[in-house]
Scaffold this motif. Structure first.
Motif, PDB file in Angstrom:
ATOM      1  N   LEU C 371       0.802  -1.217   0.000  1.00 46.34           N
ATOM      2  CA  LEU C 371       0.000   0.000   0.000  1.00 46.34           C
ATOM      3  C   LEU C 371       0.836   1.269   0.000  1.00 46.34           C
ATOM      4  O   LEU C 371       0.309   2.373  -0.127  1.00 46.34           O
ATOM      5  N   THR C 372       2.146   1.084   0.151  1.00 47.87           N
ATOM      6  CA  THR C 372       3.051   2.214   0.355  1.00 47.87           C
ATOM      7  C   THR C 372       2.728   3.443  -0.485  1.00 47.87           C
ATOM      8  O   THR C 372       2.515   4.528   0.045  1.00 47.87           O
ATOM      9  N   ILE C 373       2.671   3.269  -1.780  1.00 50.54           N
ATOM     10  CA  ILE C 373       2.498   4.444  -2.629  1.00 50.54           C
ATOM     11  C   ILE C 373       1.161   5.120  -2.402  1.00 50.54           C
ATOM     12  O   ILE C 373       1.060   6.347  -2.324  1.00 50.54           O
ATOM     13  N   SER C 374       0.101   4.294  -2.272  1.00 53.13           N
ATOM     14  CA  SER C 374      -1.215   4.893  -2.045  1.00 53.13           C
ATOM     15  C   SER C 374      -1.227   5.691  -0.759  1.00 53.13           C
ATOM     16  O   SER C 374      -1.799   6.771  -0.688  1.00 53.13           O
ATOM     17  N   LEU C 375      -0.585   5.145   0.281  1.00 47.65           N
ATOM     18  CA  LEU C 375      -0.602   5.832   1.565  1.00 47.65           C
ATOM     19  C   LEU C 375       0.279   7.075   1.531  1.00 47.65           C
ATOM     20  O   LEU C 375      -0.062   8.102   2.093  1.00 47.65           O
ATOM     21  N   GLN C 376       1.406   6.947   0.836  1.00 44.69           N
ATOM     22  CA  GLN C 376       2.296   8.095   0.823  1.00 44.69           C
ATOM     23  C   GLN C 376       1.711   9.269   0.050  1.00 44.69           C
ATOM     24  O   GLN C 376       2.042  10.422   0.315  1.00 44.69           O
ATOM     25  N   LYS C 377       0.816   8.964  -0.865  1.00 40.57           N
ATOM     26  CA  LYS C 377       0.155  10.054  -1.591  1.00 40.57           C
ATOM     27  C   LYS C 377      -0.547  10.980  -0.617  1.00 40.57           C
ATOM     28  O   LYS C 377      -0.740  12.168  -0.887  1.00 40.57           O
ATOM     29  N   MET C 378      -0.944  10.420   0.518  1.00 43.51           N
ATOM     30  CA  MET C 378      -1.697  11.210   1.489  1.00 43.51           C
ATOM     31  C   MET C 378      -0.848  12.310   2.116  1.00 43.51           C
ATOM     32  O   MET C 378      -1.375  13.311   2.600  1.00 43.51           O
ATOM     33  N   ASN C 379       0.465  12.117   2.105  1.00 34.90           N
ATOM     34  CA  ASN C 379       1.340  13.140   2.671  1.00 34.90           C
ATOM     35  C   ASN C 379       1.075  14.487   2.045  1.00 34.90           C
ATOM     36  O   ASN C 379       0.968  15.515   2.695  1.00 34.90           O
ATOM     37  N   ILE C 398       1.377   4.020   9.408  1.00 33.75           N
ATOM     38  CA  ILE C 398       1.846   2.767  10.004  1.00 33.75           C
ATOM     39  C   ILE C 398       1.440   1.616   9.104  1.00 33.75           C
ATOM     40  O   ILE C 398       0.308   1.555   8.632  1.00 33.75           O
ATOM     41  N   GLY C 399       2.359   0.694   8.903  1.00 34.48           N
ATOM     42  CA  GLY C 399       2.001  -0.513   8.159  1.00 34.48           C
ATOM     43  C   GLY C 399       1.895  -0.301   6.665  1.00 34.48           C
ATOM     44  O   GLY C 399       1.113  -0.973   5.994  1.00 34.48           O
ATOM     45  N   ALA C 400       2.700   0.614   6.128  1.00 31.55           N
ATOM     46  CA  ALA C 400       2.607   0.892   4.693  1.00 31.55           C
ATOM     47  C   ALA C 400       2.988  -0.326   3.855  1.00 31.55           C
ATOM     48  O   ALA C 400       2.600  -0.435   2.700  1.00 31.55           O
ATOM     49  N   GLU C 401       3.742  -1.226   4.457  1.00 29.54           N
ATOM     50  CA  GLU C 401       4.201  -2.365   3.658  1.00 29.54           C
ATOM     51  C   GLU C 401       3.121  -3.446   3.527  1.00 29.54           C
ATOM     52  O   GLU C 401       3.293  -4.418   2.813  1.00 29.54           O
ATOM     53  N   THR C 402       1.979  -3.243   4.185  1.00 30.40           N
ATOM     54  CA  THR C 402       0.876  -4.197   4.067  1.00 30.40           C
ATOM     55  C   THR C 402       0.477  -4.311   2.605  1.00 30.40           C
ATOM     56  O   THR C 402       0.348  -3.312   1.901  1.00 30.40           O
ATOM     57  N   GLU C 403       0.260  -5.551   2.178  1.00 26.99           N
ATOM     58  CA  GLU C 403      -0.010  -5.754   0.756  1.00 26.99           C
ATOM     59  C   GLU C 403      -1.480  -6.025   0.487  1.00 26.99           C
ATOM     60  O   GLU C 403      -2.150  -6.687   1.262  1.00 26.99           O
ATOM     61  N   VAL C 404      -1.938  -5.534  -0.640  1.00 29.93           N
ATOM     62  CA  VAL C 404      -3.302  -5.829  -1.071  1.00 29.93           C
ATOM     63  C   VAL C 404      -3.277  -6.187  -2.552  1.00 29.93           C
ATOM     64  O   VAL C 404      -2.313  -5.895  -3.239  1.00 29.93           O
ATOM     65  N   ASP C 405      -4.364  -6.773  -3.006  1.00 30.33           N
ATOM     66  CA  ASP C 405      -4.477  -7.129  -4.411  1.00 30.33           C
ATOM     67  C   ASP C 405      -4.409  -5.868  -5.266  1.00 30.33           C
ATOM     68  O   ASP C 405      -4.909  -4.817  -4.875  1.00 30.33           O
ATOM     69  N   LYS C 406      -3.813  -6.010  -6.414  1.00 27.45           N
ATOM     70  CA  LYS C 406      -3.624  -4.868  -7.292  1.00 27.45           C
ATOM     71  C   LYS C 406      -4.924  -4.121  -7.575  1.00 27.45           C
ATOM     72  O   LYS C 406      -4.957  -2.895  -7.623  1.00 27.45           O
ATOM     73  N   ASN C 407      -6.000  -4.881  -7.743  1.00 23.49           N
ATOM     74  CA  ASN C 407      -7.295  -4.259  -8.005  1.00 23.49           C
ATOM     75  C   ASN C 407      -7.668  -3.250  -6.949  1.00 23.49           C
ATOM     76  O   ASN C 407      -8.244  -2.210  -7.222  1.00 23.49           O
ATOM     77  N   ILE C 408      -7.344  -3.622  -5.711  1.00 21.71           N
ATOM     78  CA  ILE C 408      -7.754  -2.785  -4.596  1.00 21.71           C
ATOM     79  C   ILE C 408      -6.996  -1.460  -4.609  1.00 21.71           C
ATOM     80  O   ILE C 408      -7.570  -0.396  -4.354  1.00 21.71           O
ATOM     81  N   ILE C 409      -5.713  -1.540  -4.920  1.00 23.27           N
ATOM     82  CA  ILE C 409      -4.890  -0.341  -4.913  1.00 23.27           C
ATOM     83  C   ILE C 409      -5.519   0.761  -5.749  1.00 23.27           C
ATOM     84  O   ILE C 409      -5.583   1.920  -5.335  1.00 23.27           O
ATOM     85  N   GLU C 410      -6.010   0.370  -6.922  1.00 21.07           N
ATOM     86  CA  GLU C 410      -6.549   1.388  -7.814  1.00 21.07           C
ATOM     87  C   GLU C 410      -7.759   2.075  -7.214  1.00 21.07           C
ATOM     88  O   GLU C 410      -8.034   3.219  -7.504  1.00 21.07           O
ATOM     89  N   HIS C 411      -8.526   1.344  -6.407  1.00 24.49           N
ATOM     90  CA  HIS C 411      -9.775   1.923  -5.922  1.00 24.49           C
ATOM     91  C   HIS C 411      -9.709   2.445  -4.512  1.00 24.49           C
ATOM     92  O   HIS C 411     -10.722   2.871  -3.962  1.00 24.49           O
ATOM     93  N   ILE C 412      -8.536   2.379  -3.909  1.00 25.17           N
ATOM     94  CA  ILE C 412      -8.467   2.789  -2.505  1.00 25.17           C
ATOM     95  C   ILE C 412      -8.080   4.248  -2.356  1.00 25.17           C
ATOM     96  O   ILE C 412      -8.421   4.898  -1.361  1.00 25.17           O
ATOM     97  N   SER C 413      -7.395   4.800  -3.351  1.00 16.80           N
ATOM     98  CA  SER C 413      -6.883   6.164  -3.185  1.00 16.80           C
ATOM     99  C   SER C 413      -7.977   7.191  -2.977  1.00 16.80           C
ATOM    100  O   SER C 413      -7.908   8.018  -2.064  1.00 16.80           O
TER     101      SER C 413
END
Lengths: 120, 161, 688
Positions: C371-379, C398-413
């Motif tokens: 999730l790192t990149i998605s979370l860091q965008k929040m900075n 916290i926990g930026a290294e937690t992994e999710v399915d690629k599909n989710i990344i696109e829709h979580i931001s």
């Protein structure tokens, strides 16, 4: 087929060059994203020609050129430069670069350049 | 460039060919280019809340395909399925669907001159008929596959009226 | 536009790489803002990013992006070379981020096939002003347009010990032009001379100052380049040399035979010995032989060894694994084998199951992305909002290294962005108010991600003012959103009102949130991923919003059940328990709906055969099975005929032609080829 090693830190530029060379009958034997990897790959692959971007992290084009020429004094390296890098290009010619191509490049120039260099 | 031409050619060889099937005493035709395959009737899994003419879904070698009873679609009285009943799998605009029909006949080639516009009678099935094909003494009703699949709006309008 | 490229893949690559570069850039800037200065490595990296964007944009003929990047590059070149002491780092960061935003916007336009028509003139003039300000405040004079490194003056070299300079060799004069647009003609001329020296002795050339003066390029463009040299080689060899030099055109090569001309030439040649090497030999110490193991090269951008894979191939792989799981079930649960005692077969089947399971896991993990990149965008969001609203807020991840399915990344931001903005806009109080309350400054927003069983939890916490029940109730009342008497609502239910569509009204639309769109957008997006949103709050202390998203979308553990002759599958994770009820556990409410008592609590029951209109003999509760299903906060019973067993199922979507049906999440194929409909536990509970 002439064997080419492409060294550039930008995937886009590598892809652009690869496209042109593929279309014109060159064999891309390898790609490197910085000078250090470029030198290593040169040693492994012994390509006929190297295209070398000047501005790269880890080791820039000029350093890599020096290293490669030291390893193989007959290495044919073509520098890829941007406008405004006159001194760097001068130095690279001094260190044995065959010639240089300026970004943004077009197909005709790239092909012509490689064709002429390989003849030498 | 070549690919375009090849595809065009394919179109031409498929033009004028129709798969014919029967519902009761009437014969229908579908342009062969839409037909993927023909299978015998097989177990259908019901799905709730579907229109009556969509009987459910079937498993075709791992692919889930919805099936439509064409009799019901044309508001004809339904008939029990027997071993002559077939499902014609068609692919229309990237949608796969199976059409349950009484039986399948043959692939006929109908030249352009023999294809005419449909008459105005029989409201229920008329909207799905694209043209009429004449084969000797017989008449085949050529289906409009698009309308077959998407006619909700028109139905809704009619309901309102 | 150049027709040399098939633009589509190049355009995609250009957009992708430039976006990557811009994210890197943002991260660099934000990291350094905190440190209030930039170190050399950072400056160099920023310079390189701009350089790359400039080059690729130029190749794709997006000149407005290229020029902007070029100006930025110049600015950072200046900072790198001149190392000015006085720099307003805050303003510099703003400038870079503005440029990055501009380019980001243009890329979006390009991706959407709109006109990339942004006007960069204001930005460019700002950059130039900044540069001027740096020069002025640091008393550094204007740099020349070219960026020189120090080079010793060079002149041509003639050996001293020559009596007559011109001997028996051939003397040539050459005049040539270079191809239009090949650029840096003076350097080309230099390269030409350099290489010619392997074949000939070069006396003179014009223009002479090709090394020192870059303006000589202009002269060469207009008037050509002339050289005089002598060589033992014949005309043909020399001609070949020029022919094989790239970019040379209109060569005029003359063998000078005329004695008068030769005399003239001799006079003109100046004998000056200068120690200026025209080829440089390297001293041994200068050679850097890189380590042969790649691992030792610590790449500063923190990239690991990665290959890029086309997402389509991954999807294909996933599909195939799904098919494999189904096919495996079809083999092992084949009706043909039903009655047989097959010990060896069973053992082998177990082994197969084990391997299939591992393949499943690995393939799923390939699609997993941190999730790192998605979370860091929040900075960036936090920084911008805090600035604009004059609130002091810091973001902790916290926990930026937690992994999710690629599909989710696109829709979580988007949902995350909305939540963060909301927290800062409505949750966090302004500094004055916080001081008065004795709360800490700066305020904190924490984004925490962790995996919990089959789900991923992403929590957005703030230590702001929390949710005020009264305010929420009032707003809900005003917008007609109350379906239950207020006194009967639990705290959770009141908080959940903020997710109701229409909760946010025009009245309190701020620039950043509450555009009448509100939190229901968040819930919709999360539900699309099969997840749920939970909210908790303590007045004056803060609010926590938890997004619970199932980790994997495609393959789940399901319990197969039967109702009549229909099959259904229920995700195991939603089942709390199952049992055959006895009469006393069943009660009927005044309207005749069945309810079941479990450990003193009463729960509603959904009769699947009624819900889905399925024929079955089993209509009496005590003759079937009740499964207690749990969805977020609602727990209810599902009444079915019998349980068939647990199975790994591949979730297949219902065909598009069949529109979304409430209560169904998809379907799957059972071992014997039958289709089982997968229940959507959340959807089913909506009607309760």
């Amino acid at each position: 087929m002439t064997r080419v090693l492409i060294v550039d830190d930008a995937a886009f530029m590598r892809a652009a060059l690869r496209k042109i060379l593929d279309n014109n009958g060159y064999e891309i034997v390898g790609e490197a994203e910085n000078g250090a990897v470029g030198v290593k790959k040169y040693q492994e692959l012994q390509p006929d020609i190297v295209t070398m971007d000047i501005t790269m992290p880890e080791m820039d084009g000029l350093e890599a050129l020096k290293n490669i020429r030291q390893f193989d004094p007959r290495a044919k390296v073509i520098m890829i430069s941007a406008m405004g890098q006159e001194s760097l290009v001068k130095e690279s010619v001094m260190y044995g670069a065959q010639t240089f191509i300026v970004k943004p490049f077009n197909e005709k120039y790239v092909v012509e350049t490689l064709a002429k260099i390989i003849k030498k | 460039m070549e690919e375009t031409l090849a595809w065009l050619e394919e179109e031409d060889t498929q033009k004028g060919k129709f798969l014919t099937f029967s519902l009761g005493s009437e014969f229908y035709g579908i342009e062969i280019k839409y037909v993927t395959e023909i299978i015998g009737i097989q177990p259908i899994t019901e799905v709730p809340e579907l229109p009556d003419y969509v009987k459910g879904i079937i498993n075709l070698r791992g692919k889930i395909i919805p099936v439509m009873d064409v009799r019901l679609r044309f508001k004809k009285p339904p008939q029990d399925y027997n071993d002559r009943t077939c499902i014609i799998i068609i692919d229309v605009k990237e949608t796969d669907i199976g059409l349950i029909v009484d039986s399948v006949s043959e692939v006929l080639e109908i030249p352009e001159e023999e294809i005419v516009s449909p008459p105005e009678v029989n409201k229920n099935q008329n909207r799905y008929i694209k043209a009429i094909g004449k084969v000797g003494e017989d008449v085949k009703l050529i289906l409009d596959c698009f309308k077959l699949l998407n006619d909700e709006e028109i139905e809704a309008l009619e309901d309102i009226q | 536009m150049s027709s040399q490229f098939n633009l589509e893949p190049m355009l995609e690559l250009f957009c992708y790489e430039t976006s990557q570069c811009l994210s890197e850039l943002e991260q660099l800037i934000l990291n350094y803002e905190k440190a209030a200065s930039y170190n050399d490595q950072t400056i160099d990296e920023i310079f390189r990013v701009m350089h790359n964007i400039k080059s690729s944009a130029a190749m794709m003929l997006f000149n407005h992006i290229s020029t902007l990047a070029h100006n930025m590059e110049d600015l950072f070149f200046f900072i790198r070379e001149q190392d000015p002491e006085i720099i307003d780092y805050a303003a510099l960061s703003d400038l870079v981020l503005e440029a990055a935003d501009f380019i980001k916007l243009e890329i979006e336009k390009i991706k959407n096939e709109d006109e990339a028509d942004g006007n960069n003139s204001l930005l460019i003039s700002n950059i130039q002003d900044f540069l001027a300000y740096l020069q002025k405040n640091n008393l550094i004079p204007d740099l020349p347009a070219a960026r020189p490194r120090s080079t010793s003056p060079e002149q041509y070299y003639i050996s001293r010990d020559r009596g007559s300079i011109l001997s028996e060799l051939n003397v040539f004069k050459a005049k040539l032009f270079f191809e239009d647009g090949c650029e840096m003609e003076n350097i080309r001329a230099y390269a030409l001379v350099h290489h010619l020296k392997e074949l000939a002795e070069v006396f003179k050339y014009f223009p002479a100052d090709i090394m020192e003066n870059d303006d000589s390029a202009m002269i060469i463009k207009d008037q050509g380049f002339e050289l005089w040299f002598q060589s033992e080689h014949e005309n043909r060899v020399i001609q070949d040399f020029f022919d094989n030099t790239a970019f040379v055109r209109d060569l005029d090569l003359i063998l000078i035979k005329n004695p008068e001309e030769l005399m003239q030439l001799e006079k003109e040649i100046e004998v000056e010995v200068v120690t200026s090497p025209d080829s440089l030999a390297l001293s041994p110490e200068e050679i850097l032989i890189p380590n042969t193991s790649c691992g030792q090269m610590a790449l500063s951008s923190g990239k690991q060894s990665i290959i890029s894979v086309n997402v389509d191939k991954l999807d294909q792989l996933m599909d195939l694994v799904g098919e494999m799981v189904i096919a495996e079930a079809m083999v092992i649960q084949n009706p043909d084998l039903k009655e047989l005692e097959l010990d060896n077969f069973k053992k082998a089947a177990l082994q197969l199951r084990k391997i299939t399971s591992e393949v499943q896991d690995v393939v799923m993990s390939i699609r997993m992305v941190p999730l790192t990149i998605s979370l860091q965008k929040m900075n960036r969001i936090v920084r911008d909002m805090a600035r604009k609203l004059n609130k002091e807020v810091v973001l902790e991840i916290i926990g930026a290294e937690t992994e999710v399915d690629k599909n989710i990344i696109e829709h979580i931001s988007d949902p995350l962005m909305h939540l963060v903005r909301n927290a800062i806009d409505h949750g966090i109080e302004d500094p004055q108010a916080r001081k008065e309350k004795g709360k800490s400054l700066p305020a904190k927003v924490i984004i925490e991600a962790k995996s919990a069983g089959n789900d991923v939890l992403i929590m957005v916490k703030d230590n702001g003012r929390g949710l005020e029940k009264e305010k929420i109730l009032k707003r809900a009342r005003d917008n007609g959103l109350l379906s239950k008497p207020e006194t009967e609502m639990s705290e959770r239910e009141i908080f959940n009102l903020i997710f109701a569509p229409g909760f946010s009204t025009e009245a309190q639309v701020t620039e950043y949130s509450g555009r009448g769109v509100g939190m229901d957008v968040v819930t919709k997006n999360i539900e699309k991923l099969g997840g749920t949103v939970l909210i908790d709050s303590i007045p004056d202390e803060g609010t926590i919003i938890t997004l619970k998203i199932p980790l994997t979308l495609a393959i789940i553990s399901g319990m197969n059940v039967k109702v009549g002759s229909s099959f259904y599958t229920i995700p195991i994770t939603s089942i709390r328990e199952s049992f055959r009820p006895v009469a006393k556990e069943i009660i009927h409410d005044p309207e005749g709906y069945g309810m079941v008592m479990v450990r003193g609590e009463c729960y509603p029951i959904i009769r699947l055969h009624e819900k889905f209109q399925v024929q079955t003999q089993v209509t009496d509760f005590t003759e079937g099975i009740i499964m207690m299903a749990e969805n977020g906060e609602k727990t209810y019973g599902i009444f079915v005929d019998e349980l068939l067993g647990e199975q790994q199922v591949v979730v297949k979507a219902l065909p598009n032609y069949i529109r979304k049906i409430k209560g169904l999440a998809g379907c799957t194929l059972l071992g014997d080829g039958c289709i089982s409909l997968i229940l959507d536990i959340a959807g089913l509970s909506d009607d309760i």
